[in-house]
Design an enzyme around this catalytic site. Structure first.
Site, PDB file in Angstrom:
ATOM      1  N   PRO A 100       0.797  -1.208   0.000  1.00 22.17           N
ATOM      2  CA  PRO A 100       0.000   0.000   0.000  1.00 22.17           C
ATOM      3  C   PRO A 100       0.822   1.247   0.000  1.00 22.17           C
ATOM      4  O   PRO A 100       1.451   1.573   0.986  1.00 22.17           O
ATOM      5  CB  PRO A 100      -0.721  -0.093   1.329  1.00 22.17           C
ATOM      6  N   GLU A 101       0.810   1.937  -1.085  1.00 23.59           N
ATOM      7  CA  GLU A 101       1.341   3.288  -1.113  1.00 23.59           C
ATOM      8  C   GLU A 101       0.156   4.191  -1.425  1.00 23.59           C
ATOM      9  O   GLU A 101      -0.977   3.735  -1.455  1.00 23.59           O
ATOM     10  CB  GLU A 101       2.444   3.421  -2.173  1.00 23.59           C
TER      11      GLU A 101
END
Length: 285
Positions: free
Chosen positions: A2-3
DNA sequence: CATTTCACCTGGTGGC
DNA sequence: TGCCACCAGGTGAAAT
């Protein structure tokens, strides 16, 4: 997974599905790890609250929750207002936040299940347990705020100012969440490629023109990734369980030894700030 | 203070 | 098939 683009995609999906819905029951795993506010406290304070909105700040998903309890309207003006709250979800490396039907099979490493009035469930799944679940009660804590600047809207002067005088590698600076919040390993590598900058260049020695190319490349890469629902490298899925497509657009990330898409030179992999770092030795100087 | 290293976890992959 | 080394989207504490 997750960015910024993945977290944004998830936050939008969860928002659409739970806005206005009320939490009626909660279950948490007995692991200590993903709980920043203890599971016991969260379990006690979440039921009865409604999801007002869900949004992203940096890599955090912020769920805005209404006050709990049913004493909605008080005629006593002296009584304290019931406090609203925020449920903050950080996905770590492998976290997923899903909105499911109650009969959906419960995945291994599920750490939280919030049953909603509608019957749907919000589920947090995280094999490595690097994620964090935190409850902030807004009568005693300030609303959540990210430490660093927002990459999507930062202006040229402020962006350049983040790096001036710094000796660390530009890639390490991009990953520092107290400077910019939301940039991770994929989008640091991709934006440095599009800006034509080597990851190990000292941040403070980049020219103003290079920094502006980097800012624009970063914003374009992030926006493009959001429009494709993020990057699914191994197991990232959105709130509906659907994979993203931006991994098909990666130019350097995880392409070690493969030909550069612009010049055919083999992509190199080095370590910067302890992270696998991918770049084209010909296109990036 | 700025910067680097490492621990925190599980699982997938590829070599032998 | 098994074992092992290595790799993976992140971050915060400890060391330098």
């Amino acid at each position: 997974m997750p960015e910024l683009p993945e977290v944004e995609t998830i936050a939008r999906g969860v928002h659409q599905r739970v806005r206005g819905d009320q939490i009626v029951q909660v279950w948490f795993s007995s692991h200590k790890q993903p709980f920043k506010t203890t599971a016991r406290i969260q379990a006690g304070k979440l039921p009865g609250r409604a999801f007002l909105a869900v949004h992203r700040t940096g890599k955090h998903i912020v769920c805005e929750l209404g006050p709990s309890g049913h004493s909605a309207i008080s005629t006593d003006t002296a009584s304290p207002q019931p406090a609203s709250a925020q449920w903050i979800v950080h996905l770590g490396m492998t976290g997923r936040l899903l909105v499911t039907t109650p009969d959906a099979p419960v995945a291994p490493h599920t750490h939280a299940r919030l049953t909603l009035q509608s019957g749907r469930e919000v589920r947090f799944v995280d094999p490595r347990r690097f994620g964090r679940l935190e409850l902030r009660l807004l009568d005693r804590a300030t609303p959540f705020a990210a430490a660093g600047a927002e990459p999507l809207t930062i202006q040229p002067d402020e962006f350049a100012g983040l790096f001036s005088g710094r000796k660390l590698a530009i890639k390490a600076a991009l990953l520092n969440q107290s400077l910019l919040s939301g940039v991770g390993n994929i989008y640091a590598d991709e934006s440095l490629f599009h800006a034509g900058i080597r990851p190990r260049r000292p941040a403070g020695r980049l020219t103003k023109a290079q920094l502006e190319r980097l800012r624009l490349a970063l914003q374009q890469v992030l926006q493009h990734a959001i429009s494709l629902g993020g990057s699914s490298v191994s197991d990232y899925v959105d709130a509906e369980g659907v994979r993203g497509f931006f991994q098909l657009e990666h130019c350097v990330y995880l392409r070690t030894g493969l030909p550069c898409l612009r010049c055919n030179t083999p992509i190199r992999r080095i370590l910067v700030a302890g992270r696998g770092t991918h770049y084209c030795p010909k296109c990036q100087l």
